[in-house]
Design a protein around this motif. Sequence first.
Motif, PDB file in Angstrom:
ATOM      1  N   GLN A 164       0.947  -0.829   0.508  1.00 36.00           N
ATOM      2  CA  GLN A 164       0.333  -0.261   0.078  1.00 36.00           C
ATOM      3  C   GLN A 164       0.693   1.059  -0.274  1.00 36.00           C
ATOM      4  N   ARG A 168       0.350   3.789  -2.972  1.00 34.03           N
ATOM      5  CA  ARG A 168      -0.751   4.665  -2.518  1.00 34.03           C
ATOM      6  C   ARG A 168      -1.586   5.455  -3.707  1.00 34.03           C
ATOM      7  N   GLU A 169      -0.787   6.425  -4.731  1.00 30.76           N
ATOM      8  CA  GLU A 169      -1.164   7.443  -5.383  1.00 30.76           C
ATOM      9  C   GLU A 169      -1.913   6.912  -6.339  1.00 30.76           C
ATOM     10  N   ASP A 170      -1.891   5.885  -6.854  1.00 27.30           N
ATOM     11  CA  ASP A 170      -2.694   4.362  -7.927  1.00 27.30           C
ATOM     12  C   ASP A 170      -3.778   4.435  -7.127  1.00 27.30           C
ATOM     13  N   ILE A 171      -4.035   3.901  -5.910  1.00 26.16           N
ATOM     14  CA  ILE A 171      -4.980   3.776  -5.020  1.00 26.16           C
ATOM     15  C   ILE A 171      -5.966   5.040  -5.108  1.00 26.16           C
ATOM     16  N   GLU A 172      -5.357   6.505  -4.902  1.00 27.90           N
ATOM     17  CA  GLU A 172      -6.306   7.474  -4.504  1.00 27.90           C
ATOM     18  C   GLU A 172      -7.065   8.086  -5.884  1.00 27.90           C
ATOM     19  N   ARG A 173      -6.123   8.387  -6.944  1.00 23.76           N
ATOM     20  CA  ARG A 173      -6.773   8.545  -8.361  1.00 23.76           C
ATOM     21  C   ARG A 173      -7.448   7.627  -8.757  1.00 23.76           C
ATOM     22  N   THR A 174      -7.785   5.912  -8.060  1.00 19.39           N
ATOM     23  CA  THR A 174      -8.718   5.245  -9.182  1.00 19.39           C
ATOM     24  C   THR A 174      -9.417   4.913  -7.726  1.00 19.39           C
ATOM     25  N   ALA A 175      -9.869   5.736  -6.425  1.00 24.50           N
ATOM     26  CA  ALA A 175     -10.615   5.814  -5.926  1.00 24.50           C
ATOM     27  C   ALA A 175     -11.252   7.727  -6.236  1.00 24.50           C
ATOM     28  N   ALA A 176     -10.280   8.697  -6.462  1.00 29.31           N
ATOM     29  CA  ALA A 176     -11.359  10.173  -7.091  1.00 29.31           C
ATOM     30  C   ALA A 176     -11.760   9.611  -8.424  1.00 29.31           C
TER      31      ALA A 176
END
Length: 194
Positions: A164, A168-176
């Motif tokens: 994670q 993290r940046e990929d997770i944040e972009r996907t979630a956003a």
Amino acid sequence: MKYIVNCELYSTSYLADWEKGTDLIVVSFFFWSPGMALQKSCTGLLRSLLYQIATQWPALADLVVSPTGRSKDAIDGSRSWNPLTTWTDQGLMSLLNRFLDEKPANISLCAFVDGLDEFVGDEDYLLHMIGLLNNSSRCKICVSSRPEQAFRQEFRLCPQLRVQDLNREDIERTAAGKLSTEPAEPQCPAYTRR
């Protein structure tokens, strides 16, 4: 973990430095809590690892059928060898112990065990089994888990990788993108808008 196990060229090149010309046995197990009992238990883990070891090192069969391998603990409910008899966890663990103790010096073992947090059973027994593999000569083990307290405590001094933190940046972009009310623009590195 699946990527590491399936990318043999990548992982074996790193393991080659460690195993230094010995015969390398690579085994893996993936715990899965929604699955059947063998997919989330020590019994399933032991059976799977021993089967994989036996397919790569057939001499394991000699340990199974040798007189010292026929102890009353090894086989459930039977005093004589019967290939259809159900083995107990204690018997399977005994066989794994014998393999680790008696394997020739030219054999190295690398085990990958994924999803410790999906294991159902006695965590202390599971950690004992992992310790057994970890403390054996010419043996490496790589485990993965969500950060459950028992595993964080047990592996606190071991080298760790927190995926994670790397994505993290990929997770944040996907979630956003999923939570946004506006349609997302395609994100393709080869595509440049002019």
